[in-house]
Design an enzyme around this catalytic site. Structure first.
Site, PDB file in Angstrom:
ATOM      1  N   LYS A 263      21.659  43.573  49.237  1.00 59.03           N
ATOM      2  CA  LYS A 263      22.543  42.646  50.072  1.00 59.03           C
ATOM      3  C   LYS A 263      20.638  40.788  49.030  1.00 59.03           C
ATOM      4  O   LYS A 263      21.668  39.698  48.546  1.00 59.03           O
ATOM      5  CB  LYS A 263      21.768  41.511  50.947  1.00 59.03           C
ATOM      6  CG  LYS A 263      22.800  42.142  51.992  1.00 59.03           C
ATOM      7  CD  LYS A 263      22.653  42.332  53.328  1.00 59.03           C
ATOM      8  CE  LYS A 263      23.839  42.890  54.383  1.00 59.03           C
ATOM      9  NZ  LYS A 263      24.099  44.016  53.907  1.00 59.03           N
TER      10      LYS A 263
ATOM     11  N   LYS B  52      30.930  57.121  46.768  1.00 60.59           N
ATOM     12  CA  LYS B  52      31.000  57.167  47.343  1.00 60.59           C
ATOM     13  C   LYS B  52      32.546  57.941  48.010  1.00 60.59           C
ATOM     14  O   LYS B  52      33.643  57.986  47.311  1.00 60.59           O
ATOM     15  CB  LYS B  52      31.908  55.318  47.312  1.00 60.59           C
ATOM     16  CG  LYS B  52      30.405  54.351  46.949  1.00 60.59           C
ATOM     17  CD  LYS B  52      29.487  54.290  47.428  1.00 60.59           C
ATOM     18  CE  LYS B  52      28.365  53.386  47.078  1.00 60.59           C
ATOM     19  NZ  LYS B  52      27.686  52.685  47.994  1.00 60.59           N
TER      20      LYS B  52
ATOM     21  N   GLY C 272      29.922  43.891  57.720  1.00 63.06           N
ATOM     22  CA  GLY C 272      30.821  45.022  58.632  1.00 63.06           C
ATOM     23  C   GLY C 272      30.780  44.950  60.406  1.00 63.06           C
ATOM     24  O   GLY C 272      31.878  45.061  60.741  1.00 63.06           O
ATOM     25  N   ASN C 273      29.371  44.224  60.517  1.00 58.38           N
ATOM     26  CA  ASN C 273      29.485  44.267  62.199  1.00 58.38           C
ATOM     27  C   ASN C 273      30.526  42.865  62.760  1.00 58.38           C
ATOM     28  O   ASN C 273      30.663  42.712  64.310  1.00 58.38           O
ATOM     29  CB  ASN C 273      28.051  43.729  62.503  1.00 58.38           C
ATOM     30  CG  ASN C 273      27.454  42.473  61.899  1.00 58.38           C
ATOM     31  OD1 ASN C 273      27.411  42.089  60.433  1.00 58.38           O
ATOM     32  ND2 ASN C 273      26.566  41.654  62.443  1.00 58.38           N
TER      33      ASN C 273
ATOM     34  N   LYS D  67      30.722  44.898  47.723  1.00 62.83           N
ATOM     35  CA  LYS D  67      31.408  43.325  48.475  1.00 62.83           C
ATOM     36  C   LYS D  67      30.028  41.853  48.493  1.00 62.83           C
ATOM     37  O   LYS D  67      30.588  41.246  47.373  1.00 62.83           O
ATOM     38  CB  LYS D  67      31.483  43.150  49.161  1.00 62.83           C
ATOM     39  CG  LYS D  67      30.528  42.900  50.639  1.00 62.83           C
ATOM     40  CD  LYS D  67      31.154  43.141  52.264  1.00 62.83           C
ATOM     41  CE  LYS D  67      29.658  42.976  52.921  1.00 62.83           C
ATOM     42  NZ  LYS D  67      28.986  42.050  53.024  1.00 62.83           N
TER      43      LYS D  67
END
Length: 313
Positions: free
Chosen positions: A275, A129, A14-15, A213
């Site tokens: 991740k 979520k 997202g960064n 994702k």
């Protein structure tokens, strides 16, 4: 794909994207440079990305418009498709501009992508979520009575709907993605983990859910026979004992070592843990593939200088 050709799935954090269209455009111009560096090295590159702030903004805007009666309420799956479209448009434009500036004969395109999930995934029994606009308790109760959707109190700010986060099973467009990579295109796909869809007796239809994702990136990397999964985040290397005096940055982990670190609680849930788990899934289920976690500004150095943390069998 020829024997010597390298194929990589790059998952943007997202960064790299920002929180609004203007900030996103500024950041993506920077993001395009290390991605173009990878392409310039002769690598077939597929780009995936998050969409949390973007899909959230779209859902809130459509919810508020629906509350005022000025627009219909849009389902979450459709909001996900909208976010894929506008993020993909920005990425493709920035990449093509970068390719042109470098005199590279390359093109990129964005593909709105569907991800199959299991309608019986246990996650649907425990949605966690938060999505959409803040509501009062009375509004949330009324919406629950009307739709059956689940609403929870959000940090004293109001009540928000929560949706499930099921595991991805299949990326439907993987075949055309693979063919496009082989033809020389740079493809942007599976944004936000892909639009969650389920199969039933009537075929495919969208569901309200959020797919991780990085898990989708790992699945897509296997489906298109990529040899490398590159997950870009805010740090250059994965660390154990993070933010402690004895923090150690890791150049390499085997799958077994990574699993042991997970058992020790070394990686934060919602941050590094998913991740690393996605990397393990890819490495375990690919044909000799490797996964790398590093920062965006080190992306072009993962092969030439061994940047990042590499995970192998």
């Amino acid at each position: 794909m020829t024997e010597s050709k390298r194929r990589m799935v790059v998952a943007l954090g997202g960064n790299a994207l920002g929180n609004d269209p203007q900030e996103q455009l500024r950041l993506i111009r920077h993001t395009a440079k290390p991605l173009a560096d990878l392409v310039e090295q002769g690598i077939e590159v597929l780009i995936t990305h998050g969409n949390g702030p973007q899909v959230g903004s779209i859902k809130v805007a459509t919810d508020v418009a629906a509350q005022t009666g000025s627009s219909p309420e849009f389902p979450f799956a459709e909001c996900g498709a909208m976010s894929q479209g506008y993020i993909g448009y920005h990425l493709a434009q920035a990449l093509d501009n970068e390719f042109t500036a470098r005199g590279m004969d390359k093109n990129s395109f964005s593909l709105v992508t569907q991800t199959v999930v299991d309608a019986n995934d246990p996650a649907f029994e425990n949605p966690t979520k938060p999505v959409g606009a803040m509501l009062t308790k009375e509004q949330a109760d009324a919406k629950h009575d009307e739709t059956g959707d689940i609403y929870v109190e959000d940090s004293g700010r109001g009540w928000r709907r929560v949706v499930a986060s099921p595991k991805p099973i299949e990326i439907l467009e993987s075949k055309v993605i693979s063919q496009s990579l082989s033809a020389g295109s740079v493809v942007i796909a599976s944004g936000g983990g892909g639009i969650p869809v389920v199969r039933d007796e009537n075929g495919l239809h969208g569901v309200s859910a959020v797919i991780d994702k990085d898990r989708s990136a790992a699945l897509l990397a296997r489906q298109i026979d990529a040899d490398t999964l590159l997950i870009l985040t805010a740090v250059e290397k994965v660390a154990i004992n993070f933010n402690k005096p004895d923090q150690t940055d890791l150049d390499h982990m085997t799958v077994k070592e990574a699993e042991e670190y997970i058992e020790q609680g070394q990686f934060a849930p919602g941050s590094m843990l998913p991740k690393v788990e996605a990397c393990i899934e890819f490495v375990k289920n690919s044909n000799g593939g490797k996964a790398i976690i590093t920062s965006l500004d080190k992306a072009d150095k993962v092969f030439s200088e061994g940047a990042g943390t590499t995970i192998t069998l």
